[in-house]
Scaffold this active site. Structure first.
Site, PDB file in Angstrom:
ATOM      1  N   HIS A  74      19.871  78.173 -36.498  1.00 46.29           N
ATOM      2  CA  HIS A  74      20.264  77.663 -35.321  1.00 46.29           C
ATOM      3  C   HIS A  74      20.495  79.526 -35.109  1.00 46.29           C
ATOM      4  O   HIS A  74      20.451  79.368 -33.163  1.00 46.29           O
ATOM      5  CB  HIS A  74      21.501  76.965 -35.618  1.00 46.29           C
ATOM      6  N   ASP A  75      21.090  80.019 -35.640  1.00 53.71           N
ATOM      7  CA  ASP A  75      21.482  81.531 -34.873  1.00 53.71           C
ATOM      8  C   ASP A  75      20.675  82.357 -34.542  1.00 53.71           C
ATOM      9  O   ASP A  75      20.101  82.346 -33.267  1.00 53.71           O
ATOM     10  CB  ASP A  75      22.313  82.938 -36.160  1.00 53.71           C
ATOM     11  N   ASP A  95      21.339  87.198 -35.053  1.00 52.73           N
ATOM     12  CA  ASP A  95      22.102  88.333 -34.103  1.00 52.73           C
ATOM     13  C   ASP A  95      23.628  88.197 -34.808  1.00 52.73           C
ATOM     14  O   ASP A  95      25.042  88.423 -34.038  1.00 52.73           O
ATOM     15  CB  ASP A  95      22.195  88.847 -32.798  1.00 52.73           C
ATOM     16  N   SER A  97      25.602  85.363 -33.166  1.00 50.29           N
ATOM     17  CA  SER A  97      25.777  85.370 -31.805  1.00 50.29           C
ATOM     18  C   SER A  97      26.708  83.746 -32.056  1.00 50.29           C
ATOM     19  O   SER A  97      27.674  83.550 -31.863  1.00 50.29           O
ATOM     20  CB  SER A  97      25.040  85.196 -31.118  1.00 50.29           C
ATOM     21  N   HIS A 203      15.003  70.706 -45.260  1.00 48.63           N
ATOM     22  CA  HIS A 203      15.041  69.330 -44.735  1.00 48.63           C
ATOM     23  C   HIS A 203      15.090  68.832 -46.601  1.00 48.63           C
ATOM     24  O   HIS A 203      15.482  67.719 -46.577  1.00 48.63           O
ATOM     25  CB  HIS A 203      14.380  68.729 -43.952  1.00 48.63           C
ATOM     26  N   ASP A 221      16.425  63.532 -47.626  1.00 54.21           N
ATOM     27  CA  ASP A 221      15.279  63.318 -49.023  1.00 54.21           C
ATOM     28  C   ASP A 221      15.970  62.798 -50.231  1.00 54.21           C
ATOM     29  O   ASP A 221      17.409  62.653 -50.326  1.00 54.21           O
ATOM     30  CB  ASP A 221      13.672  64.330 -49.525  1.00 54.21           C
ATOM     31  N   THR A 223      16.704  63.805 -53.196  1.00 55.68           N
ATOM     32  CA  THR A 223      16.509  65.055 -54.062  1.00 55.68           C
ATOM     33  C   THR A 223      17.726  66.573 -52.857  1.00 55.68           C
ATOM     34  O   THR A 223      16.780  67.393 -53.465  1.00 55.68           O
ATOM     35  CB  THR A 223      15.395  65.510 -54.741  1.00 55.68           C
ATOM     36  N   ASP A 228      12.185  70.840 -53.774  1.00 60.98           N
ATOM     37  CA  ASP A 228      11.236  70.231 -54.044  1.00 60.98           C
ATOM     38  C   ASP A 228      10.823  69.668 -52.489  1.00 60.98           C
ATOM     39  O   ASP A 228      11.016  69.924 -51.312  1.00 60.98           O
ATOM     40  CB  ASP A 228      11.420  69.463 -54.993  1.00 60.98           C
TER      41      ASP A 228
END
Ligand SMILES: *[C@@H]1O[C@H](CO)[C@@H](O)[C@H](O)[C@H]1NC(C)=O
Ligand SMILES: *[C@@H]1O[C@H](CO)[C@@H](O)[C@H](O)[C@H]1NC(C)=O
Length: 371
Positions: A74-75, A95, A97, A203, A221, A223, A228
């Site tokens: 997300h950065d 950076d 932010s 994910h 998921d 696990t 994996d």
């Protein structure tokens, strides 16, 4: 694209050799005996010890690790040459932010819930005198190392502190169309649709955070503590119900009790441009790890000049192996190939065994205390 693929093969080869210490010249030895490329890397061992103990609860692949990996993306992805071309500020990429201007950026809809991990990480940044951008990349790499099966992430230092908040609207959202998400990653880093799938390997070690405030911490998921391919198997199974009472914006029916499925993951798993790449990670650990190692490095260098960064990858621990009592890829108990919604037209779904036992129900990941 052909050029990119070539570059990618080259890059993977390079980073694998870096792990073996063949390419990166080791110019200094830290007090713990580990050889690094630059003595400035040694200070990061102190940071490592601190975050393993006091952020990741003794090196766990839990909620703090999951959110630290999410924070990297997300950065970093909040950079847009297209906006710059229009004469606007397009964000600075990786950076920091999102931490420096957290009052602004964690209020963006796509960053919902990230205020918590930013709050948890900030004291470490202050204590160790490192830049937020470097720390976010480091914490993400260390978080990955806590998840069995993960490759050793590369870690480079040298990100100057951001001077401006990234603009809103650059982080993909779970209800965005596949077209929109493909266009966004292309703008951010000229990533193609295959590289988008590589990014989504994250994910495998993730859970929902504030997508639906009534049902927090639902894994993507079965696990979530292991890096994996189960995310790629289970997103391909037919949905049978919502984990909560009803679907929220961006959430679609999942196949397992307690599992959260994002609409964007559902769609990218079934889109003709991405479905075969999605399926390619099933039963292929070496592809999963090398593609993710490549894309993680690329993300953490968005907006940065790699030529002036320092390679401190030797500080990142090696992860443990996936427990040997299970195949790399499998159908969760109660599911078979009959539950697969085959989307890749050119290759049949790999043959997998079904784990024994009663129908799988996925356990929540407790959110960090005080968050
Ligand atoms: C070591 O890294 C620092 C910055 O972290 C840099 O200024 C210096 O030139 C590097 N030394 C070598 C030998 O690369
Ligand atoms: C795993 O992926 C690599 C790279 O695409 C490919 O060369 C290899 O054949 C695959 N292995 C299996 C078992 O599918």
């Amino acid at each position: 694209m052909a050029f990119k693929k070539l570059l990618c093969v080259l890059f993977t080869a390079l980073s694998l050799r870096a792990v073996q210490g063949a390419v990166v010249e080791k110019r200094a030895t830290c007090s713990n005996g580990v050889a690094v490329s630059n003595e400035s890397c040694c200070a990061w061992f102190t940071v490592l010890e601190d975050i393993q103990e006091n952020l990741f609860n003794g090196g766990q692949c839990g909620a703090e690790a999951h959110e630290s990996i999410r924070l990297v993306f997300h950065d970093a992805i909040a950079i847009s040459p297209a906006l710059e071309a229009e004469g606007q500020f397009g964000g600075g990429g990786a950076d920091g932010s999102i931490m420096i201007f957290d009052e602004i950026e964690t209020n963006f809809e796509a960053n919902v819930g990230l205020d918590e991990i930013v709050k948890l990480q900030k004291p470490f940044v202050q204590r160790h005198g490192v830049t937020p951008g470097d720390f976010i990349a480091f914490a993400g790499a260390v978080a990955m190392s806590n998840c069995p099966g993960a490759p050793q992430m590369n870690f480079f230092t040298g990100r100057a502190p951001a001077t401006q908040a990234a603009p809103d609207g650059l982080v993909p959202e779970p209800f965005d169309s596949v077209d929109k998400i493909i266009a966004r990653v292309d703008d951010a880093g000229q990533f193609d649709e295959l590289e988008l799938v590589w990014m989504l390997s994250a994910h495998s070690v993730a859970a929902s955070n504030d997508i639906d405030p009534t049902i927090e911490g639902l894994p993507f998921d079965s696990t979530p503590g292991i890096f994996d391919s189960q995310f790629f198997v289970e997103t391909q199974l037919v949905g049978t119900g919502f984990p909560g009472s009803s679907g929220n914006q961006g959430e679609v029916e999942s196949p397992l009790r307690g599992e959260m499925r994002l609409q964007s993951d559902f769609s990218i798993a079934r889109d003709s441009r991405t479905a075969c790449e999605w399926q390619s990670f099933v039963n292929n650990q070496s592809k999963l790890t090398s593609d993710f190692q490549f894309i993680f490095l690329a993300l953490t260098q968005l907006g940065q000049n790699p030529d002036v960064m320092t390679d401190c990858s030797a500080v990142i621990p090696l992860s443990r192996a996936i427990p040997g009592n299970r195949p790399f890829s499998f159908f969760p108990a109660g599911k078979t190939v009959a539950d697969v919604q085959q989307a890749c037209a050119s290759t049949p779904f790999p043959t997998l065994t079904t784990l024994p036992g009663p129908e799988t129900s996925v356990a929540r990941i407790p959110p960090p205390p005080g968050a």
